[in-house]
Design an enzyme around this catalytic site. Structure first.
Site, mmCIF file in Angstrom:
data_model
loop_
_atom_site.group_PDB
_atom_site.id
_atom_site.type_symbol
_atom_site.label_atom_id
_atom_site.label_comp_id
_atom_site.label_asym_id
_atom_site.label_seq_id
_atom_site.Cartn_x
_atom_site.Cartn_y
_atom_site.Cartn_z
ATOM 1 N N GLU A 17 -3.922 17.535 -10.455
ATOM 2 C CA GLU A 17 -4.485 18.099 -11.923
ATOM 3 C C GLU A 17 -6.212 18.275 -11.599
ATOM 4 O O GLU A 17 -6.811 17.830 -12.633
ATOM 5 C CB GLU A 17 -4.117 17.173 -13.013
ATOM 6 C CG GLU A 17 -4.317 17.822 -14.290
ATOM 7 C CD GLU A 17 -3.432 16.894 -15.476
ATOM 8 O OE1 GLU A 17 -2.184 16.335 -15.182
ATOM 9 O OE2 GLU A 17 -4.078 17.130 -16.571
ATOM 10 N N ASN A 41 0.699 20.332 -20.193
ATOM 11 C CA ASN A 41 0.299 19.689 -21.361
ATOM 12 C C ASN A 41 0.422 20.331 -22.590
ATOM 13 O O ASN A 41 -0.144 19.930 -23.660
ATOM 14 C CB ASN A 41 -1.063 18.968 -21.162
ATOM 15 C CG ASN A 41 -1.117 18.024 -20.050
ATOM 16 O OD1 ASN A 41 -0.141 17.292 -19.957
ATOM 17 N ND2 ASN A 41 -2.567 17.848 -19.708
ATOM 18 N N HIS A 91 8.667 11.186 -27.803
ATOM 19 C CA HIS A 91 7.774 11.943 -27.360
ATOM 20 C C HIS A 91 8.082 13.236 -27.197
ATOM 21 O O HIS A 91 7.054 14.484 -27.570
ATOM 22 C CB HIS A 91 7.442 11.458 -25.931
ATOM 23 C CG HIS A 91 6.558 12.053 -25.003
ATOM 24 N ND1 HIS A 91 5.157 12.228 -25.176
ATOM 25 C CD2 HIS A 91 6.698 13.004 -23.985
ATOM 26 C CE1 HIS A 91 4.683 13.012 -24.334
ATOM 27 N NE2 HIS A 91 5.658 13.566 -23.562
ATOM 28 N N LYS A 117 7.929 23.498 -12.524
ATOM 29 C CA LYS A 117 7.056 22.344 -12.385
ATOM 30 C C LYS A 117 6.761 22.093 -10.889
ATOM 31 O O LYS A 117 5.578 21.763 -10.679
ATOM 32 C CB LYS A 117 7.882 21.100 -12.984
ATOM 33 C CG LYS A 117 7.219 19.842 -12.603
ATOM 34 C CD LYS A 117 6.900 18.606 -13.691
ATOM 35 C CE LYS A 117 5.944 17.793 -13.308
ATOM 36 N NZ LYS A 117 5.915 16.462 -14.285
ATOM 37 N N ARG A 145 0.726 -1.147 0.041
ATOM 38 C CA ARG A 145 0.050 -0.041 -0.074
ATOM 39 C C ARG A 145 0.932 1.603 0.049
ATOM 40 O O ARG A 145 0.443 2.459 0.419
ATOM 41 C CB ARG A 145 -0.835 0.025 1.061
ATOM 42 C CG ARG A 145 -2.115 -1.053 1.018
ATOM 43 C CD ARG A 145 -3.128 -0.825 2.035
ATOM 44 N NE ARG A 145 -3.965 -1.966 2.064
ATOM 45 C CZ ARG A 145 -3.764 -3.092 2.971
ATOM 46 N NH1 ARG A 145 -2.807 -3.336 3.598
ATOM 47 N NH2 ARG A 145 -4.480 -4.231 2.536
HETATM 48 N N1 LIG Z 1 5.658 10.918 -14.798
HETATM 49 C C1 LIG Z 1 5.716 11.805 -15.373
HETATM 50 O O1 LIG Z 1 5.060 12.845 -14.963
HETATM 51 C C2 LIG Z 1 6.179 11.788 -16.883
HETATM 52 C C3 LIG Z 1 6.221 13.110 -17.697
HETATM 53 C C4 LIG Z 1 6.888 13.037 -18.745
HETATM 54 C C5 LIG Z 1 7.239 11.554 -19.253
HETATM 55 N N2 LIG Z 1 6.778 10.738 -18.592
HETATM 56 C C6 LIG Z 1 7.105 9.194 -19.209
HETATM 57 O O2 LIG Z 1 8.539 9.167 -19.231
HETATM 58 C C7 LIG Z 1 8.830 8.119 -20.307
HETATM 59 C C8 LIG Z 1 9.948 8.849 -21.249
HETATM 60 O O3 LIG Z 1 11.100 8.993 -20.555
HETATM 61 P P1 LIG Z 1 12.439 9.265 -21.299
HETATM 62 O O4 LIG Z 1 12.483 10.257 -22.093
HETATM 63 O O5 LIG Z 1 13.323 9.594 -19.938
HETATM 64 O O6 LIG Z 1 12.933 7.867 -21.773
HETATM 65 P P2 LIG Z 1 13.707 6.665 -21.095
HETATM 66 O O7 LIG Z 1 13.405 6.190 -19.986
HETATM 67 O O8 LIG Z 1 13.027 5.672 -22.258
HETATM 68 O O9 LIG Z 1 15.059 6.863 -21.602
HETATM 69 C C9 LIG Z 1 15.393 7.068 -22.995
HETATM 70 C C10 LIG Z 1 16.496 6.175 -23.431
HETATM 71 O O10 LIG Z 1 17.742 6.695 -22.762
HETATM 72 C C11 LIG Z 1 18.516 5.639 -22.220
HETATM 73 N N3 LIG Z 1 19.295 6.193 -21.266
HETATM 74 C C12 LIG Z 1 18.615 6.734 -20.062
HETATM 75 N N4 LIG Z 1 19.871 7.351 -19.386
HETATM 76 C C13 LIG Z 1 20.611 7.252 -20.038
HETATM 77 C C14 LIG Z 1 22.259 7.703 -19.924
HETATM 78 N N5 LIG Z 1 22.457 8.575 -18.879
HETATM 79 N N6 LIG Z 1 23.054 7.399 -20.567
HETATM 80 C C15 LIG Z 1 22.703 6.841 -21.776
HETATM 81 N N7 LIG Z 1 21.437 6.293 -22.073
HETATM 82 C C16 LIG Z 1 20.585 6.566 -21.240
HETATM 83 C C17 LIG Z 1 17.496 4.687 -22.056
HETATM 84 O O11 LIG Z 1 18.089 3.437 -21.983
HETATM 85 C C18 LIG Z 1 16.643 4.849 -23.044
HETATM 86 O O12 LIG Z 1 16.960 4.018 -24.237
HETATM 87 C C19 LIG Z 1 7.642 7.862 -20.925
HETATM 88 O O13 LIG Z 1 7.179 6.628 -20.550
HETATM 89 C C20 LIG Z 1 6.909 8.693 -20.514
HETATM 90 O O14 LIG Z 1 5.428 8.385 -20.441
HETATM 91 C C21 LIG Z 1 6.551 10.626 -17.312
#
Ligand SMILES: NC(=O)c1ccc[n+]([C@@H]2O[C@H](COP(=O)([O-])OP(=O)(O)OC[C@H]3O[C@@H](n4cnc5c(N)ncnc54)[C@H](O)[C@@H]3O)[C@@H](O)[C@H]2O)c1
Length: 372
Positions: free
Chosen positions: A240, A249, A270, A230, A124
């Protein structure tokens, strides 16, 4: 190092932003590590983040006599799944994690969202510490407490609000991030300037190159201003419910349609979709007479200068405005039968508009799909 407080009643926490924070993680996160005693500290890590930066974390914890139990997450959205969640939760239970314990999440948004959600439901709710290693995670996903997994019906459809207890945004982790991922995260930095801070927007026009070149001072400034923005919005509207958080957004309604039209694939990350989505939101705002066309083109210029996609026509989507609007209607952000759009009154002043006419958006997109 900069310290940003996220002020939430009873659950406030700090985001530390600076170089080499993983090397001193044992100091910064001492009160979350100490309770482990002789047990291993659980770290959920993206495979790449573990490879490049895991040893620094391990060395730091070793200085306080702690070893790490690693749970490796394969890179990619597919890891944010029911199956991924199940194996993580089972592993955490197997590690004997108690409700009062803290799990560490090392990686990008995928790992942060997955580990955060596992911690939200484990017994939980247990604690967690975010160690974001992508620019997007540092300025966006690690702060604010949204956690989620994807299902067959869409992204982030199952999740919970669960705030971390600490975020260590180690800027030196970004040196190994692929350039394209860095730019995608930079799009979210641009977003904070465009939606609420014209001074920061102007600073980015001047210094954006330095941020993308990972110049320490510029990078720390950009990440700190973004996290502060943020934090302010999350403190105002944690779940929200009053509209303030919805401003985050900006670019996402258009962006979601673009991601859907490209099959949520590597064709458009994204952050890239958000960047182009912000250009479209700005141009649509100009078309409605809310902002000057010149301001919309300043936004386009900043997106383009960062090497992010700024023209929808260049994507060769092979679809029309109406089908893009169709994708928007499937977005979970659709609310009570209306499609909320974040538009601009000016650079630095975004607002939520619930009265946008979808026929008009469709016609606008048809024009944009032709222009190049
Ligand atoms: N919770 C929230 O408020 C929120 C907000 C925006 C996005 N998201 C989510 O975040 C995700 C996207 O996150 P992201 O863009 O960080 O992508 P990700 O976590 O997929 O990482 C992107 C790539 O970078 C690589 N990577 C990570 N750190 C690294 C480093 N230091 N050196 C080399 N490679 C590295 C990973 O292996 C991956 O291939 C999505 O699932 C999205 O829905 C969540």
């Amino acid at each position: 190092m900069a310290v940003v407080a996220v002020e939430l009643a009873g659950r406030s926490y700090e985001v530390l932003v600076g170089e080499d924070l993983l090397d001193s993680a044992a100091v910064h996160a001492r009160r979350f590590i100490e309770p482990y005693g002789k047990r291993k500290v659980p770290v959920v890590a993206d495979r790449e983040a573990r490879h490049h930066h895991g040893d620094r974390l391990a060395h730091s914890l070793a200085t306080s006599g702690h070893e790490i139990a690693w749970f490796i997450v394969e890179p990619g959205e597919a890891s944010k799944s029911w199956v991924g969640l199940q194996s993580l939760v089972d592993w955490l239970l197997d590690q004997g994690i108690a409700r009062s314990d803290h799990v560490f999440a090392l990686g990008g948004g995928v790992v942060g969202d997955l580990a955060g959600f596992a911690c939200a439901i484990l017994k939980r709710g247990c604690g967690f510490v975010q160690l974001p290693t992508t620019l997007l995670a540092q300025v966006d996903s690690s702060v604010g407490g949204k956690t989620a997994i994807n299902t067959a019906l869409g992204k982030n459809l199952v999740g919970a609000f669960h705030q971390p207890s600490l975020v260590l945004a180690d800027l030196s982790t970004l040196s190994t991030l692929p350039a394209r991922e860095l730019r995608a995260g930079y799009a979210e930095i641009l977003k904070y300037g465009i939606l609420g801070d014209s001074v920061f927007f102007e600073w980015l026009e001047e210094r954006g190159d330095a941020v993308l070149a990972l110049e320490p001072e510029a990078l720390e400034h950009a990440v700190t201003v973004s996290v502060s923005a943020k934090a302010r919005i999350v403190a105002e509207d944690e779940r929200e419910t009053i509209g303030a958080r919805a401003l985050l957004n900006l670019g996402h309604t258009f962006g979601h349609a673009l991601e859907a039209a490209t099959g949520f694939s590597d064709r458009l990350l994204h952050g890239e979709a958000v960047a182009l989505g912000m250009v479209l939101a700005a141009r649509y705002s100009a078309r409605m007479g809310f902002i000057a066309h010149g301001d919309a083109e300043r936004i386009t210029g900043l997106v383009d200068a960062a090497g992010l996609p700024a023209e929808i026509a260049a994507l060769n989507l092979g679809c029309d405005g109406q089908s893009l609007v169709g994708y928007m209607l499937h977005d979970k952000k659709m609310d009570a039968g209306t499609l909320p759009f974040i538009l601009l009154h000016e650079i630095g002043a975004a607002y939520l508009d619930r009265n946008v006419k979808l026929d008009d958006v469709s016609a606008f997109l048809d024009e944009q799909l032709k222009v190049h």
